[in-house]
Design a protein around this motif. Structure first.
Motif, PDB file in Angstrom:
ATOM      1  N   SER A  10       3.127  14.079  -1.762  1.00 49.84           N
ATOM      2  CA  SER A  10       3.057  15.544  -1.787  1.00 49.84           C
ATOM      3  C   SER A  10       4.001  16.177  -2.802  1.00 49.84           C
ATOM      4  N   ASN A  11       4.949  15.410  -3.337  1.00 45.69           N
ATOM      5  CA  ASN A  11       5.938  15.986  -4.252  1.00 45.69           C
ATOM      6  C   ASN A  11       5.867  15.349  -5.641  1.00 45.69           C
ATOM      7  N   ILE A  12       4.669  15.020  -6.085  1.00 47.55           N
ATOM      8  CA  ILE A  12       4.470  14.444  -7.408  1.00 47.55           C
ATOM      9  C   ILE A  12       3.704  15.447  -8.258  1.00 47.55           C
ATOM     10  N   GLY A  13       4.239  15.802  -9.403  1.00 50.43           N
ATOM     11  CA  GLY A  13       3.574  16.755 -10.282  1.00 50.43           C
ATOM     12  C   GLY A  13       2.338  16.147 -10.926  1.00 50.43           C
ATOM     13  N   LEU A  14       1.349  16.976 -11.163  1.00 51.27           N
ATOM     14  CA  LEU A  14       0.092  16.483 -11.711  1.00 51.27           C
ATOM     15  C   LEU A  14       0.267  15.866 -13.093  1.00 51.27           C
ATOM     16  N   THR A  15       1.180  16.395 -13.870  1.00 47.44           N
ATOM     17  CA  THR A  15       1.398  15.867 -15.220  1.00 47.44           C
ATOM     18  C   THR A  15       2.694  15.069 -15.323  1.00 47.44           C
ATOM     19  N   GLU A  16       3.323  14.786 -14.197  1.00 50.01           N
ATOM     20  CA  GLU A  16       4.548  13.982 -14.199  1.00 50.01           C
ATOM     21  C   GLU A  16       4.211  12.561 -14.648  1.00 50.01           C
ATOM     22  N   LEU A  17       4.949  12.060 -15.644  1.00 50.55           N
ATOM     23  CA  LEU A  17       4.639  10.754 -16.222  1.00 50.55           C
ATOM     24  C   LEU A  17       5.317   9.633 -15.459  1.00 50.55           C
ATOM     25  N   TRP A  18       4.611   8.504 -15.405  1.00 53.48           N
ATOM     26  CA  TRP A  18       5.230   7.301 -14.874  1.00 53.48           C
ATOM     27  C   TRP A  18       6.318   6.859 -15.851  1.00 53.48           C
ATOM     28  N   ASP A  19       7.486   6.554 -15.350  1.00 51.02           N
ATOM     29  CA  ASP A  19       8.691   6.350 -16.127  1.00 51.02           C
ATOM     30  C   ASP A  19       8.501   5.370 -17.284  1.00 51.02           C
ATOM     31  N   GLY A  20       8.628   5.884 -18.492  1.00 50.33           N
ATOM     32  CA  GLY A  20       8.549   5.044 -19.669  1.00 50.33           C
ATOM     33  C   GLY A  20       7.167   4.877 -20.247  1.00 50.33           C
ATOM     34  N   TYR A  21       6.171   5.471 -19.631  1.00 47.88           N
ATOM     35  CA  TYR A  21       4.794   5.297 -20.087  1.00 47.88           C
ATOM     36  C   TYR A  21       4.142   6.648 -20.381  1.00 47.88           C
ATOM     37  N   THR A  22       2.942   6.596 -20.877  1.00 50.70           N
ATOM     38  CA  THR A  22       2.245   7.819 -21.308  1.00 50.70           C
ATOM     39  C   THR A  22       1.131   8.219 -20.354  1.00 50.70           C
ATOM     40  N   ILE A  23       1.200   7.749 -19.116  1.00 46.97           N
ATOM     41  CA  ILE A  23       0.186   8.077 -18.111  1.00 46.97           C
ATOM     42  C   ILE A  23       0.853   8.767 -16.926  1.00 46.97           C
ATOM     43  N   PRO A  24       0.141   9.647 -16.219  1.00 44.77           N
ATOM     44  CA  PRO A  24       0.719  10.312 -15.052  1.00 44.77           C
ATOM     45  C   PRO A  24       1.045   9.340 -13.929  1.00 44.77           C
ATOM     46  N   VAL A  25       1.984   9.714 -13.102  1.00 49.37           N
ATOM     47  CA  VAL A  25       2.328   8.915 -11.925  1.00 49.37           C
ATOM     48  C   VAL A  25       1.089   8.680 -11.067  1.00 49.37           C
ATOM     49  N   PHE A  26       0.254   9.703 -10.911  1.00 47.95           N
ATOM     50  CA  PHE A  26      -0.940   9.563 -10.084  1.00 47.95           C
ATOM     51  C   PHE A  26      -1.870   8.467 -10.608  1.00 47.95           C
ATOM     52  N   VAL A  27      -1.938   8.322 -11.910  1.00 47.52           N
ATOM     53  CA  VAL A  27      -2.798   7.290 -12.482  1.00 47.52           C
ATOM     54  C   VAL A  27      -2.221   5.905 -12.197  1.00 47.52           C
ATOM     55  N   PHE A  28      -0.911   5.754 -12.379  1.00 45.25           N
ATOM     56  CA  PHE A  28      -0.281   4.472 -12.087  1.00 45.25           C
ATOM     57  C   PHE A  28      -0.432   4.096 -10.622  1.00 45.25           C
ATOM     58  N   LEU A  29      -0.213   5.072  -9.744  1.00 43.86           N
ATOM     59  CA  LEU A  29      -0.249   4.746  -8.316  1.00 43.86           C
ATOM     60  C   LEU A  29      -1.654   4.397  -7.840  1.00 43.86           C
ATOM     61  N   VAL A  30      -2.696   5.008  -8.423  1.00 46.82           N
ATOM     62  CA  VAL A  30      -4.049   4.674  -7.992  1.00 46.82           C
ATOM     63  C   VAL A  30      -4.469   3.318  -8.549  1.00 46.82           C
ATOM     64  N   PHE A  31      -3.989   2.984  -9.747  1.00 46.78           N
ATOM     65  CA  PHE A  31      -4.239   1.648 -10.289  1.00 46.78           C
ATOM     66  C   PHE A  31      -3.602   0.585  -9.401  1.00 46.78           C
ATOM     67  N   GLN A  32      -2.346   0.796  -9.028  1.00 49.59           N
ATOM     68  CA  GLN A  32      -1.667  -0.153  -8.162  1.00 49.59           C
ATOM     69  C   GLN A  32      -2.260  -0.178  -6.758  1.00 49.59           C
ATOM     70  N   LEU A  33      -2.792   0.952  -6.315  1.00 53.99           N
ATOM     71  CA  LEU A  33      -3.462   0.987  -5.015  1.00 53.99           C
ATOM     72  C   LEU A  33      -4.584  -0.035  -4.951  1.00 53.99           C
ATOM     73  N   MET A  34      -5.374  -0.142  -6.012  1.00 56.57           N
ATOM     74  CA  MET A  34      -6.509  -1.061  -6.004  1.00 56.57           C
ATOM     75  C   MET A  34      -6.060  -2.514  -5.895  1.00 56.57           C
ATOM     76  N   PHE A  35      -4.890  -2.849  -6.452  1.00 55.74           N
ATOM     77  CA  PHE A  35      -4.317  -4.182  -6.271  1.00 55.74           C
ATOM     78  C   PHE A  35      -3.959  -4.400  -4.799  1.00 55.74           C
ATOM     79  N   ALA A  36      -3.337  -3.375  -4.219  1.00 57.39           N
ATOM     80  CA  ALA A  36      -2.921  -3.474  -2.826  1.00 57.39           C
ATOM     81  C   ALA A  36      -4.114  -3.632  -1.888  1.00 57.39           C
ATOM     82  N   VAL A  37      -5.233  -3.005  -2.216  1.00 55.79           N
ATOM     83  CA  VAL A  37      -6.450  -3.122  -1.411  1.00 55.79           C
ATOM     84  C   VAL A  37      -7.040  -4.527  -1.518  1.00 55.79           C
ATOM     85  N   LEU A  38      -7.099  -5.043  -2.733  1.00 59.35           N
ATOM     86  CA  LEU A  38      -7.756  -6.333  -2.966  1.00 59.35           C
ATOM     87  C   LEU A  38      -7.012  -7.500  -2.329  1.00 59.35           C
ATOM     88  N   THR A  39      -5.693  -7.465  -2.351  1.00 62.86           N
ATOM     89  CA  THR A  39      -4.912  -8.651  -1.967  1.00 62.86           C
ATOM     90  C   THR A  39      -5.153  -9.099  -0.526  1.00 62.86           C
TER      91      THR A  39
END
Length: 446
Positions: free
Chosen positions: A94-123
């Motif tokens: 609830s406290n993540i900005g829409l354009t807040e970047l994942w630390d050191g990268y050029t993608i939003p935090v939301f994009v990183f977290l949804v990518f990692q979510l799919m790993f967590a689902v598959l495992t």
């Protein structure tokens, strides 16, 4: 896949290209879970098909909710003691900005977290293949929730989270050889040692009921794996993601050939099941290594994995453990091989300048890989067995023997995968096309 340290003057800006690329990769990884469901669903007998599909699909529901509530925070939040992360601002996302970047990268935090979510689902879905035919669906759902919380989220932090002990040690795991495949394979072994063997193991034929479904599932996995692997660089500004994409294809192809060659020599035939299993073994093995090795190294990694995983699937008969669909033989063994071979085949020209033994780097990286491999293996094996034992002693993990023999689909889901009641030639039909009872057939024909 962990945050990089950057100077303020070099702070990244949002890249629409990388953001779009990572959203596509996230969708590809999501597709792997239904692909796995078909792969496993075709490998079981008819009476277990739907249960196998559901064991994968339920992970999409459970793990997604847990990831939003606290999983992302545990895996990638601020490190605590090199074993777990936490960031209260990420609880509920609830406290993540829409354009807040994942630390050191050029993608939003939301994009990183949804990518990692799919790993967590598959495992956790990977684990299900070892438990086919015999586990209560309620118990499996609870196991997923508990296992994701106390095993996957912490291990993901160890391997990819800044401050995690394996990350800080320098263990290379580009896209999940330890965090995903060794983790799932060791968990599978721990659970099956607790719940025991299927009724009729080593006595009754338990052949796949639909090899076309198996091949379809393997193809979907292969396709989705490009997002799984190439996407793990979180962009492709320097070509490393492209190298990983190429190595994914190359290693998988080599593993198919290696598995089939072993199968022909050992059993006298090239089977479709062998081709599909060989492809998955190559995909597993290149997952940790693909950013560190050359395409020639990828051929070696894939070929070794294809042969040795083909050999490993038979160990369950020798050691008398019932790994129903060879999760241990393919994911655990393949993950170990891919992770350890980095210590030999790393070129120093891919994701880092670290060189393996064959490129003049000595055995330093190999020993680091061993620490990561066996640390994750031991933790996942023991904790997964304890979770299975707790569930077995409380609500019970297994269906009754009668339900297992009659079919877990009907017992747990009140459905069957295929309805043959209206099939067959010669059935009489009315003019409107509806089937009629045999006693009425002559009347209609007349």
């Amino acid at each position: 896949m962990a945050p990089a340290i950057t100077l303020a003057a070099d702070a990244p800006t949002l890249s629409a290209a990388n953001t779009g690329f990572m959203l596509i990769c996230s969708a590809l990884v999501m597709l792997m879970t239904p692909g796995l469901a078909f792969f496993y669903g075709g490998m079981v007998r008819v009476k277990s098909t739907l249960n196998m599909l559901m064991m994968s699909f339920i992970s999409l529901g459970i793990v997604t909710v847990l990831w939003v509530l606290y999983g992302f925070s545990m895996a990638f939040g601020t490190d605590s003691g090199s074993v777990i992360g936490w960031n209260s601002d990420w609880v509920g996302l609830s406290n993540i900005g829409l354009t807040e970047l994942w630390d050191g990268y050029t993608i939003p935090v939301f994009v990183f977290l949804v990518f990692q979510l799919m790993f967590a689902v598959l495992t956790p879905a990977l684990i299900s293949g070892a438990l086919a035919d015999r586990v209560k669906f309620t118990a499996w759902a609870l196991f997923i929730a508990l296992w994701a919380t106390v095993v996957y989220f912490p291990v993901a932090h160890w391997v990819w989270g800044s401050g995690g002990w394996a990350f800080e040690l320098g263990v290379i795991d580009f896209a999940g050889g330890t965090a995903v495949h060794i983790n799932a394979g060791a968990a599978a072994l721990g659970v099956i040692l607790v719940i025991g063997k299927r009724v009729g193991f080593k006595k009754d034929p338990m052949r796949p009921h639909s090899l076309p479904l198996v091949m379809l599932g393997a193809a979907l996995l292969w396709f989705g794996w490009f997002g799984f692997n190439a996407g793990s660089w979180l962009g492709n500004d320097d070509g490393v993601g492209a190298l990983m994409f190429v190595n994914t294809q190359v290693a998988t192809a080599a593993a198919v050939l290696g598995w089939l060659a072993y199968e022909k020599i050992r059993h006298g035939a090239f089977t479709t099941l062998g081709a599909a299993s060989g492809a998955v073994s190559g995909l597993v093995a290149i997952t940790p290594a693909g950013g560190a090795v050359s395409p020639l190294g990828a051929i070696a990694v894939g070929a070794v994995a294809g042969v040795l995983c083909a050999m490993a699937v038979g160990l369950k008969y020798r050691f008398n453990y019932d790994d129903s669909l060879d999760v241990v033989g393919v994911h655990l063994v393949g993950g170990i091989l891919g992770s350890l071979l980095i210590g030999f085949f790393a070129t120093g020209k891919g994701q880092s300048d670290i060189e393996g033994l064959f490129y003049g780097g000595g055995l330093d990286q190999f020993w680091k890989q061993c620490a990561g491999v066996f640390g994750v293996l031991a933790y996942s094996l023991v904790v997964s067995a304890v979770l299975a034992l707790l569930l077995d002693k409380t609500i019970g993990m297994r269906v009754s023997e009668d339900d297992e023999v009659a079919g877990i689909d009907q017992a747990e889901h009140a459905e069957t995968a295929y309805d043959f009641s209206g099939a067959g030639g010669g059935a009489a039909r009315t003019a409107a096309g509806a089937p009629v009872a045999p006693a009425e057939s002559k009347k209609v024909d007349a």
